[in-house]
Design a protein around this motif. Structure first.
Motif, PDB file in Angstrom:
ATOM      1  N   GLN A 253       0.853  -1.214   0.000  1.00  0.00           N
ATOM      2  CA  GLN A 253       0.000   0.000   0.000  1.00  0.00           C
ATOM      3  C   GLN A 253       0.885   1.259   0.000  1.00  0.00           C
ATOM      4  N   GLN A 254       1.988   1.185   0.751  1.00  0.00           N
ATOM      5  CA  GLN A 254       2.913   2.320   0.845  1.00  0.00           C
ATOM      6  C   GLN A 254       3.409   2.752  -0.540  1.00  0.00           C
ATOM      7  N   TYR A 255       3.599   1.797  -1.421  1.00  0.00           N
ATOM      8  CA  TYR A 255       4.144   2.108  -2.756  1.00  0.00           C
ATOM      9  C   TYR A 255       3.067   2.210  -3.832  1.00  0.00           C
ATOM     10  N   SER A 256       1.811   2.064  -3.446  1.00  0.00           N
ATOM     11  CA  SER A 256       0.764   2.072  -4.477  1.00  0.00           C
ATOM     12  C   SER A 256      -0.360   3.036  -4.091  1.00  0.00           C
ATOM     13  N   PHE A 257      -1.294   2.590  -3.248  1.00  0.00           N
ATOM     14  CA  PHE A 257      -2.412   3.464  -2.850  1.00  0.00           C
ATOM     15  C   PHE A 257      -1.936   4.581  -1.907  1.00  0.00           C
ATOM     16  N   VAL A 258      -0.808   4.383  -1.228  1.00  0.00           N
ATOM     17  CA  VAL A 258      -0.222   5.279  -0.215  1.00  0.00           C
ATOM     18  C   VAL A 258      -1.077   5.293   1.064  1.00  0.00           C
TER      19      VAL A 258
END
Ligand code: PMP
Length: 375
Positions: A253-258
């Protein structure tokens, strides 16, 4: 342009044809869209507006606001009796975000995912996108409930996950507690993770919808605000599951949706104060109305929850033919082949006014009667 083999493994053709047909309708009776027709509650709207105007518009923590996580953990304790820890929850961009991250973390090339058929379409496509093979478990012979025997038969050394959806889209079925226990026992024996999509759990009309997370340690529960709070466009939900899985999902999530949309997260803090009992009762009444109008002559799967009727096409007609005739008569419904390897049913959504439901039912009944004459 050379697109990845991964994205070419999936397509959107089934539903596109129906949308193309629907475009020719003027002010159709739309029984196709799977979203509630009640508005977002005023305190929730006010909380979103206050967050925006109060300049709380920045990123939140990747895993979501601490206060919201605490609320969701309390909701899990109340609903399932299971006490997940603070590092066993991730606030996601809808259940779609949770499904995407969970399956990305669990499925890889060569692995198999068990999916009861009929299914929610994304399951199949996401499993394929991540290199896995969807293994369908036909439930037509067991009143649209997956049986532990069928699940056990489908398990191979490559099986990683079982996807469950109860209350279910498109069938409206709720898996009873005793059956959940038996399914959990099979999955525990074979070390299979269960992805439990509980997005419709607020829509259980004849008692609560139990969660399999109570009986199976390695379950990731996906819950969302889209249906229960009518927040489909705000993209909010959460995932609770074993720590290593939630940590892996958080990393991606950190690298995509944030993070999940911040305004939706602030707004969701107001959700516990919202009483949706009247809306749920209204949907129960609409289910009863439609069931009463349509069956007989049409055959409908037991409509325990969610807001769909899973209706068998009249004898001698495929689900696609039934849906095409309904759409030609200005009533939008979805052929079952969009949700299944079979083409024998249609999905009818009853989240619209009773006048429109009556008008839609009249169209479906007329087609059923004509089909008898034609035969
Ligand atoms: N799961 C099921 C079974 C659904 O029907 C839907 C929405 N139609 C979703 C997941 C996705 O919901 P959202 O991403 O809006 O939370």
């Amino acid at each position: 342009m050379q697109l990845s083999a991964r994205v070419q493994r999936i397509d959107a053709s089934g539903i596109r044809r129906i949308f193309d047909l629907a475009r020719s309708c003027r002010d159709p009776i739309d029984l196709s869209i799977g979203q509630p027709d009640f508005p977002i509650a005023e305190p929730v709207k006010a909380a979103a507006i206050a967050a925006i105007q109060g300049d709380r518009n920045g990123y939140t923590q990747t895993q979501g606001l601490a206060e919201l996580r605490a609320l969701c953990l309390a909701e899990e304790r109340a609903h399932t009796g299971r006490s997940w820890k603070d590092d066993e929850i991730l606030i996601t961009s809808g259940v779609s975000g949770g499904l995407f991250l969970a399956l990305l973390a669990l499925v890889e090339d060569g692995s198999e995912a068990l999916i009861p058929d009929p299914y929610f379409v994304s399951y199949l496509h996401l499993v394929r996108l991540f290199g896995g093979t969807p293994v369908l478990i036909d439930t037509y012979g067991s009143d649209f409930l997956p049986t532990p025997e069928a699940i056990a038969r489908a398990i191979t050394p490559r099986t990683r996950v079982l996807l469950l959806n109860s209350p279910a889209n498109p069938t409206g079925r709720i898996i009873p507690e005793a059956l959940l226990r038996e399914i959990a026992a099979v999955c525990t024996k074979h070390g299979i993770v269960i992805v439990s999509d509980e997005i419709y759990r607020a829509f259980a009309y004849d008692g609560a919808a139990p969660s399999i997370s109570r009986y199976h340690e390695e379950t990731v529960v996906l819950v969302g605000h889209s249906k229960s709070q009518a927040m489909t466009g705000w993209r909010l939900g959460y995932a609770c599951g074993p720590r290593p899985l939630i940590q892996a999902m958080t990393k991606v999530q950190q690298y995509s949706f944030v993070c999940a949309p911040s305004l939706a997260q602030y707004a969701a803090l107001a959700c516990p104060a919202v009483d949706r009992r009247a809306d749920i009762a209204a949907y129960r009444a609409r289910r009863d109305l439609m069931r009463g109008l349509l069956s007989p002559p049409l055959r409908i799967a037991p409509a325990d929850g969610a807001f769909y009727l899973w209706i068998e096409a009249p004898a001698g007609m495929t689900g696609t033919a039934f849906a095409e005739r309904a759409i030609a008569a200005n009533c939008l419904i979805i052929p079952g082949s969009v949700f299944s390897a079979r083409d024998s049913h249609v999905r009818v959504c009853y989240t619209t006014s009773t006048e429109r439901l009556r008008a839609g039912a009249a169209i479906l009944l007329r087609i059923a009667q004509q089909s008898v004459v034609e035969r």
